[in-house]
Design an enzyme around this catalytic site. Structure first.
Site, PDB file in Angstrom:
ATOM      1  N   HIS A 131       0.866  -1.179   0.000  1.00 41.05           N
ATOM      2  CA  HIS A 131       0.000   0.000   0.000  1.00 41.05           C
ATOM      3  C   HIS A 131       0.899   1.223   0.000  1.00 41.05           C
ATOM      4  CE1 HIS A 131      -3.807   2.192   0.817  1.00 41.05           C
ATOM      5  NE2 HIS A 131      -2.963   3.067   1.337  1.00 41.05           N
ATOM      6  N   CYS A 132       0.814   2.019  -1.065  1.00 38.48           N
ATOM      7  CA  CYS A 132       1.693   3.179  -1.236  1.00 38.48           C
ATOM      8  C   CYS A 132       0.962   4.447  -0.797  1.00 38.48           C
ATOM      9  CB  CYS A 132       2.130   3.301  -2.695  1.00 38.48           C
ATOM     10  SG  CYS A 132       3.217   4.712  -3.004  1.00 38.48           S
ATOM     11  N   PRO A 133       1.444   5.146   0.225  1.00 37.90           N
ATOM     12  CA  PRO A 133       0.772   6.382   0.643  1.00 37.90           C
ATOM     13  C   PRO A 133       0.887   7.499  -0.386  1.00 37.90           C
ATOM     14  CG  PRO A 133       2.831   6.086   1.849  1.00 37.90           C
ATOM     15  CD  PRO A 133       2.603   4.826   1.071  1.00 37.90           C
ATOM     16  N   ASN A 189      -1.798   6.919  -2.604  1.00 38.16           N
ATOM     17  CA  ASN A 189      -3.025   6.789  -1.817  1.00 38.16           C
ATOM     18  C   ASN A 189      -3.848   5.578  -2.260  1.00 38.16           C
ATOM     19  OD1 ASN A 189      -4.991   7.523   0.100  1.00 38.16           O
ATOM     20  ND2 ASN A 189      -6.155   8.695  -1.415  1.00 38.16           N
TER      21      ASN A 189
END
Length: 337
Positions: A136-138, A141
């Site tokens: 999950h890449c911030p 998003n």
């Protein structure tokens, strides 16, 4: 039903977590800052020398920035491969048989209350099971999964390209402005020269320093990420699966690339553009099919991860089995694994 969200009933896919939205806004702000600095500050000498080089360079850099922004938007607003609640194995006859006669065995996610295909992992932020979830890449998003892996790779590529382009233009400007120019006639110091567009102010110098710092940091970061993601594409094994020690079956390079970029198993110009991914056989690629009305009922035994206390609220029997009812109202016999 919400307009934006990660639930199956939401109209548009968008993670509404505050941290991810802030990171996405910061990403856009940095890209727009680089665009402004390149066009209005760094490329200034090429606009005043009477040639068209300034317009050419600014157009090329602007196209790269636009492609990076579009790729980021697509990576953020595209379903990464969330498994729907009515997902089923592609062929029930091929599901691994259990020791109980007439029952079959496949994975089930109790958090999503849905079938869990191979290479699928549950994301606690998106609150969905995602096929071929890498992480999950911030900054985008969103989860990086099979559905949006192409857009994530293109975003990295365009950011890296824009960083290299910016550093090249800054170095070229430095060399050009440092070389001797035409002498100023009548000046008391005969070695004073003047070159159009090279009289940068303090503010302009600070902007150029900011672009150099941004290009170096993001250039190195995206380069490392591209090397890491390239290994994922070549092996078809995500970082999560790699940590678990799992291996994928050996396939050709074209097959692995087609799984990410879609289309036919050969290179296409659409692989380099943020266009929608077209999977030739979506069911085989994602590992599940949607339930249809004429599907005959099957008695299925689901292997789930759980404790003896029945943390999901289901009843635990004397033999360690549990019974629960899905949202579709079908009862399943659950056993601990």
């Amino acid at each position: 039903m919400a307009v934006c969200g990660t639930k199956e009933s939401d109209s548009n896919w968008l993670n509404t977590e505050c941290c991810g939205l802030v990171c996405a806004c910061v990403t856009y702000a940095l890209l727009l800052f680089a665009e402004y600095a390149m066009v209005f500050v760094i490329l200034d000498p090429w606009f005043v020398d009477g040639s068209n080089s300034g317009y050419i360079h600014s157009s090329i850099f602007s196209v790269i920035v636009v492609l990076a922004i579009v790729s980021h938007l697509k990576a953020m607003t595209t379903d990464p491969g969330a498994v729907p609640r009515d997902a089923m194995p592609i062929n029930l006859s091929e599901v691994q048989k259990t020791g109980v006669k007439g029952k079959k065995n496949f994975r089930m996610c109790l958090k999503c209350d849905s079938f869990k295909p191979g290479r699928t992992h549950h994301c606690s932020i998106c609150r969905r099971c995602v096929v071929k979830m890498d992480h999950h890449c911030p900054w985008v998003n969103n989860c990086v999964g099979l559905g949006n892996h192409k857009f994530f790779l293109l975003f990295l590529l365009y950011v890296f390209t824009s960083s290299i382009y910016a550093l090249t233009m800054i170095f070229t400007r430095f060399v050009q402005c440092s070389s001797p120019g035409p002498r100023l006639r009548g000046h008391r110091h005969h070695n004073v020269t003047e070159k159009p567009g090279c009289d940068a102010s303090i503010g302009g110098s600070m902007i150029m320093f900011g672009v150099v710092l941004e290009a170096l940091l993001f250039g190195l970061f995206t380069l490392c990420m591209m090397c890491d993601q390239w290994s994922v594409v070549l092996s078809s094994v995500t970082q999560i699966d790699r940590l678990k020690g799992e291996r994928a079956r050996k396939r050709s390079l074209c097959e692995n690339l087609t799984e990410v970029f879609g289309g036919e198993p050969r290179f296409s110009i659409t692989w380099l553009l943020p266009t929608p991914v077209r999977f030739k056989d979506r069911e085989q690629t994602f590992g599940y099919r949607r339930r249809v009305h004429d599907d005959s009922p099957h008695e299925i035994e689901l292997v789930v991860a759980g404790d003896e206390k029945g943390s999901n609220g289901s009843k635990v029997g004397e033999n360690g089995s549990r019974t629960t009812t899905t949202q579709q109202g079908k009862k399943y016999s659950l056993i601990n694994s």
